[in-house]
Design a protein around this motif. Structure first.
Motif, PDB file in Angstrom:
ATOM      1  N   TYR A 120       7.228  -4.835   0.779  1.00 47.98           N
ATOM      2  CA  TYR A 120       7.717  -3.465   0.959  1.00 47.98           C
ATOM      3  C   TYR A 120       9.194  -3.467   1.325  1.00 47.98           C
ATOM      4  CZ  TYR A 120       2.925  -1.483   1.076  1.00 47.98           C
ATOM      5  OH  TYR A 120       1.658  -1.078   0.774  1.00 47.98           O
ATOM      6  N   SER A 121       9.570  -4.335   2.263  1.00 47.11           N
ATOM      7  CA  SER A 121      10.969  -4.384   2.702  1.00 47.11           C
ATOM      8  C   SER A 121      11.882  -4.828   1.570  1.00 47.11           C
ATOM      9  CB  SER A 121      11.115  -5.339   3.896  1.00 47.11           C
ATOM     10  OG  SER A 121      10.405  -4.846   5.018  1.00 47.11           O
ATOM     11  N   SER A 163       3.040   4.233   0.516  1.00 50.16           N
ATOM     12  CA  SER A 163       2.935   3.520   1.791  1.00 50.16           C
ATOM     13  C   SER A 163       3.078   4.479   2.967  1.00 50.16           C
ATOM     14  CB  SER A 163       3.995   2.417   1.877  1.00 50.16           C
ATOM     15  OG  SER A 163       5.298   2.963   1.824  1.00 50.16           O
ATOM     16  N   ASP A 164       2.572   4.059   4.121  1.00 43.61           N
ATOM     17  CA  ASP A 164       2.547   4.917   5.305  1.00 43.61           C
ATOM     18  C   ASP A 164       3.935   5.426   5.690  1.00 43.61           C
ATOM     19  OD1 ASP A 164      -0.170   4.644   5.495  1.00 43.61           O
ATOM     20  OD2 ASP A 164      -0.103   3.029   6.977  1.00 43.61           O
ATOM     21  N   ASP A 165       4.956   4.598   5.475  1.00 39.29           N
ATOM     22  CA  ASP A 165       6.315   5.023   5.840  1.00 39.29           C
ATOM     23  C   ASP A 165       6.994   5.823   4.722  1.00 39.29           C
ATOM     24  OD1 ASP A 165       6.948   3.089   3.952  1.00 39.29           O
ATOM     25  OD2 ASP A 165       7.781   1.669   5.396  1.00 39.29           O
ATOM     26  N   ARG A 167       8.206   4.876   1.961  1.00 33.46           N
ATOM     27  CA  ARG A 167       9.324   4.222   1.262  1.00 33.46           C
ATOM     28  C   ARG A 167       8.911   3.570  -0.058  1.00 33.46           C
ATOM     29  NH1 ARG A 167      12.607   0.224   4.998  1.00 33.46           N
ATOM     30  NH2 ARG A 167      10.630  -0.910   4.852  1.00 33.46           N
TER      31      ARG A 167
END
Length: 238
Positions: A120-121, A163-165, A167
């Motif tokens: 993800y990052s 995704s939860d954030d 992003r």
């Protein structure tokens, strides 16, 4: 009669269409593990890109989790012969998983969470619009049953997930494809897979037990896996 590769690709195209997984301008990050599932997904996505009417791009990444014996050279050469290169993302999640997993518990949950976090990052930092993961139909079905049986929740792996954030968007183009189809096709391709020294070191896990249960049921009721997948988008909370 269509060959097995064509059948897999057509099922992927159906999933991509049904869940609106790809759009014009998408920068798709394909996460491969070095296993059969994600490798076949990668090959088929390039074939879909060649035929598709929408314009998207593909980049490939493999995560070096610092597992002992990680040796991607043969796998890299095999993909390079097919015109595919990948980037190695180095993150020592292996030692964290070993440290955090209680004796007798499965490594997979913590390992998957750390692996997703790294992907993800990387995807967000590098401007990718979608991440493709190689989970197949049986993975989705097993996850639903694992959560129902052992956590008391109805939760699974959505074919398309934000995704939860907020992003990242995750897609699972193999969601209509059975594991047996992938096993058979991988044998035809002779993929030099990279083993997972964590998952494959544990026997009789809950997931392996659920896999055996589903297989025994499917031997009696051939439509059960397809119906179980279909039920996950046909929930009636009444």
């Amino acid at each position: 009669m269509p060959d097995l590769g064509t059948k897999i690709r057509k099922k992927m195209v159906s999933a991509i269409s049904d869940y609106h997984m790809l759009e014009d301008g998408d920068r798709l990050l394909v996460a491969v593990s070095g296993g059969k599932d994600s490798t076949i997904m990668l090959l088929m996505l390039y074939e879909i890109l060649r035929r598709a009417k929408i314009d998207f791009s593909i980049s490939t990444v493999i995560l070096d989790q610092k597992q002992p014996g990680f040796a991607p050279d043969a796998y890299r050469r095999w993909l390079k012969k097919r015109g595919i290169e990948f980037t190695i993302l180095e993150q020592d999640t292996h030692s964290i998983v070993i440290k955090k997993t209680k004796p007798g518990k499965s490594y997979c949950r913590i390992c998957a969470r750390l692996r997703r976090g790294s992907l993800y990052s990387y995807a967000h930092t590098n401007g990718y619009t979608k991440i493709a993961l190689g989970h197949h139909r049986d993975d989705l079905n097993e996850t639903v049953l694992l959560n129902m049986f052992f956590t008391g929740t109805i939760a699974g792996m959505p074919p398309k997930l934000i995704s939860d954030d907020g992003r990242n968007v995750v897609i699972r183009p193999l969601c209509y494809v059975s594991e047996q189809s992938l096993i058979s096709y991988a044998q035809q391709l002779d993929i030099p897979t990279l083993p997972c020294n964590l998952c494959e070191s544990q026997e009789n896990t809950r997931r392996s037990q659920i896999k055996e249960l589903l297989q025994s049921l499917e031997n009696k009721y051939p439509d059960i896996s397809g119906n179980l997948l279909k039920s996950q988008k046909n929930i009636r909370p009444s």
